[in-house]
Structures are given as C-alpha cells and as structure tokens.
Write a protein that holds these residues in place. Structure first.
Motif, PDB file in Angstrom:
ATOM      1  N   LYS A 152       0.819  -1.230  -0.091  1.00  0.00           N
ATOM      2  CA  LYS A 152      -0.026  -0.077   0.020  1.00  0.00           C
ATOM      3  C   LYS A 152       0.841   1.355   0.129  1.00  0.00           C
ATOM      4  CE  LYS A 152      -4.066  -2.178   1.862  1.00  0.00           C
ATOM      5  NZ  LYS A 152      -5.207  -2.425   3.000  1.00  0.00           N
ATOM      6  N   ASN A 153       2.090   1.092   0.502  1.00  0.00           N
ATOM      7  CA  ASN A 153       3.145   2.403   0.389  1.00  0.00           C
ATOM      8  C   ASN A 153       3.672   2.416  -1.143  1.00  0.00           C
ATOM      9  OD1 ASN A 153       5.059   0.215   0.257  1.00  0.00           O
ATOM     10  ND2 ASN A 153       5.907   0.845   2.186  1.00  0.00           N
ATOM     11  N   GLY A 154       3.476   1.692  -1.896  1.00  0.00           N
ATOM     12  CA  GLY A 154       3.879   1.740  -3.414  1.00  0.00           C
ATOM     13  C   GLY A 154       4.909   0.887  -3.634  1.00  0.00           C
ATOM     14  N   ASN A 155       5.793   0.312  -2.517  1.00  0.00           N
ATOM     15  CA  ASN A 155       6.798  -0.693  -2.805  1.00  0.00           C
ATOM     16  C   ASN A 155       6.579  -1.666  -3.544  1.00  0.00           C
ATOM     17  OD1 ASN A 155       8.495   1.509  -1.716  1.00  0.00           O
ATOM     18  ND2 ASN A 155       8.546   0.489   0.268  1.00  0.00           N
ATOM     19  N   THR A 156       7.163  -2.569  -4.156  1.00  0.00           N
ATOM     20  CA  THR A 156       7.195  -3.765  -4.926  1.00  0.00           C
ATOM     21  C   THR A 156       8.173  -4.740  -4.326  1.00  0.00           C
ATOM     22  OG1 THR A 156       6.061  -2.771  -6.714  1.00  0.00           O
ATOM     23  CG2 THR A 156       6.816  -4.990  -7.011  1.00  0.00           C
ATOM     24  N   TYR A 157       7.987  -5.858  -4.200  1.00  0.00           N
ATOM     25  CA  TYR A 157       8.985  -7.131  -3.532  1.00  0.00           C
ATOM     26  C   TYR A 157       8.482  -8.252  -4.386  1.00  0.00           C
ATOM     27  CZ  TYR A 157       9.261  -3.565   0.327  1.00  0.00           C
ATOM     28  OH  TYR A 157       9.834  -2.614   1.063  1.00  0.00           O
ATOM     29  N   ILE A 158       9.544  -8.856  -4.687  1.00  0.00           N
ATOM     30  CA  ILE A 158       9.466 -10.011  -5.343  1.00  0.00           C
ATOM     31  C   ILE A 158      10.485 -11.013  -4.475  1.00  0.00           C
ATOM     32  CG2 ILE A 158      10.156 -11.581  -7.445  1.00  0.00           C
ATOM     33  CD1 ILE A 158       9.723  -9.165  -8.972  1.00  0.00           C
ATOM     34  N   GLY A 159       9.697 -12.241  -4.239  1.00  0.00           N
ATOM     35  CA  GLY A 159      10.474 -13.285  -3.350  1.00  0.00           C
ATOM     36  C   GLY A 159       9.515 -14.379  -2.943  1.00  0.00           C
ATOM     37  N   TYR A 160       9.705 -15.055  -1.782  1.00  0.00           N
ATOM     38  CA  TYR A 160       8.868 -15.983  -1.242  1.00  0.00           C
ATOM     39  C   TYR A 160       8.351 -15.977   0.056  1.00  0.00           C
ATOM     40  CZ  TYR A 160       8.445 -21.267  -0.382  1.00  0.00           C
ATOM     41  OH  TYR A 160       7.840 -22.309  -0.068  1.00  0.00           O
ATOM     42  N   GLY A 161       6.935 -16.345   0.107  1.00  0.00           N
ATOM     43  CA  GLY A 161       6.415 -16.276   1.411  1.00  0.00           C
ATOM     44  C   GLY A 161       6.595 -17.662   2.055  1.00  0.00           C
ATOM     45  N   SER A 162       7.683 -17.140   2.991  1.00  0.00           N
ATOM     46  CA  SER A 162       8.231 -18.243   3.929  1.00  0.00           C
ATOM     47  C   SER A 162       7.261 -18.922   4.838  1.00  0.00           C
ATOM     48  CB  SER A 162       9.391 -17.894   4.498  1.00  0.00           C
ATOM     49  OG  SER A 162      10.370 -17.544   3.770  1.00  0.00           O
ATOM     50  N   PHE A 163       6.853 -18.318   5.871  1.00  0.00           N
ATOM     51  CA  PHE A 163       6.110 -18.863   6.928  1.00  0.00           C
ATOM     52  C   PHE A 163       5.426 -17.745   7.719  1.00  0.00           C
ATOM     53  CE2 PHE A 163      10.403 -18.102   8.213  1.00  0.00           C
ATOM     54  CZ  PHE A 163      10.235 -17.365   9.448  1.00  0.00           C
ATOM     55  N   PRO A 164       4.242 -18.065   8.416  1.00  0.00           N
ATOM     56  CA  PRO A 164       3.371 -17.224   9.327  1.00  0.00           C
ATOM     57  C   PRO A 164       4.120 -16.784  10.455  1.00  0.00           C
ATOM     58  CG  PRO A 164       2.320 -19.317   8.963  1.00  0.00           C
ATOM     59  CD  PRO A 164       3.714 -19.622   8.609  1.00  0.00           C
ATOM     60  N   CYS A 165       4.182 -15.614  11.027  1.00  0.00           N
ATOM     61  CA  CYS A 165       4.873 -14.893  11.899  1.00  0.00           C
ATOM     62  C   CYS A 165       3.860 -13.983  12.427  1.00  0.00           C
ATOM     63  CB  CYS A 165       6.041 -14.202  11.336  1.00  0.00           C
ATOM     64  SG  CYS A 165       5.848 -12.919  10.353  1.00  0.00           S
ATOM     65  N   VAL A 166       4.369 -13.148  13.373  1.00  0.00           N
ATOM     66  CA  VAL A 166       3.728 -11.932  13.951  1.00  0.00           C
ATOM     67  C   VAL A 166       4.347 -10.844  13.483  1.00  0.00           C
ATOM     68  CG1 VAL A 166       2.890 -11.086  16.181  1.00  0.00           C
ATOM     69  CG2 VAL A 166       3.132 -13.352  16.111  1.00  0.00           C
ATOM     70  N   GLY A 167       3.294  -9.709  13.325  1.00  0.00           N
ATOM     71  CA  GLY A 167       3.601  -8.258  12.917  1.00  0.00           C
ATOM     72  C   GLY A 167       2.845  -7.316  13.671  1.00  0.00           C
ATOM     73  N   GLU A 168       3.001  -5.984  13.533  1.00  0.00           N
ATOM     74  CA  GLU A 168       2.174  -5.194  14.209  1.00  0.00           C
ATOM     75  C   GLU A 168       1.539  -4.240  13.197  1.00  0.00           C
ATOM     76  OE1 GLU A 168       4.777  -2.480  16.473  1.00  0.00           O
ATOM     77  OE2 GLU A 168       5.568  -3.939  17.864  1.00  0.00           O
ATOM     78  N   ASP A 169       0.393  -3.938  13.809  1.00  0.00           N
ATOM     79  CA  ASP A 169      -0.862  -2.960  12.718  1.00  0.00           C
ATOM     80  C   ASP A 169      -0.321  -1.659  13.133  1.00  0.00           C
ATOM     81  OD1 ASP A 169      -1.916  -2.394  15.569  1.00  0.00           O
ATOM     82  OD2 ASP A 169      -3.691  -3.598  14.951  1.00  0.00           O
ATOM     83  N   GLU A 170      -1.046  -0.403  12.740  1.00  0.00           N
ATOM     84  CA  GLU A 170      -1.010   0.846  12.751  1.00  0.00           C
ATOM     85  C   GLU A 170      -0.912   1.219  14.432  1.00  0.00           C
ATOM     86  OE1 GLU A 170      -4.967  -0.047  12.025  1.00  0.00           O
ATOM     87  OE2 GLU A 170      -3.305  -0.600  10.864  1.00  0.00           O
TER      88      GLU A 170
END
Length: 76
Positions: A26-44
């Motif tokens: 959503k910030n406009g950045n594009t990434y190419i890679g591999y979705g490794s595993f579930p983890c925990v992140g932070e929301d706003e």
C-alpha cells in the motif's frame, strides 16, 4: 476430525505462504520473493497481528501484515 476442515483461507498472507510471489504494498513498494512462514507483525496501533515472513530476492526478509499488501501475484 480436523477443526479447520471448513475454513476458507482467503487472506493474502495465507495465500502467499509457500509461494514465490510479487507483492505490491500500500506504500507503493514492490517486492519479489518467497512467502516463507506465518509470523507476528504489528498493525498501525502497535498491536500484534498475523503476518507472513517474506524472503526477498535480494537476501533480506520482512514481515508483512494483511493491511500492508495492496495486491499480489503468485509467480510459481
């Protein structure tokens, strides 16, 4: 009997897991890679939420939450 038998996995972070993908954030950045595993992140709000650890082709990795991802394309 599996308690998740009838669960429909339709979150982007679930669908990317285990796949090579192109992510547009959503910030406009594009990434190419591999979705490794579930983890925990932070929301706003700094709250812990589900995320996906994404291994970027440049050798780095980052955790993306569902709200970080605008769109994705599975490449494999």
């Amino acid at each position: 009997m599996c308690p998740f038998k009838d669960v429909i996995w339709n979150r982007k972070i679930d669908l990317i897991e285990g796949h090579r993908a192109k992510l547009v954030c959503k910030n406009g950045n594009t990434y190419i890679g591999y979705g490794s595993f579930p983890c925990v992140g932070e929301d706003e709000n700094g709250e812990e939420v589900d995320a996906i650890c994404f291994d970027i082709d440049d050798g780095s990795s980052v955790a993306f939450t569902e709200d970080d991802i605008e769109s994705y394309e599975i490449l494999d």
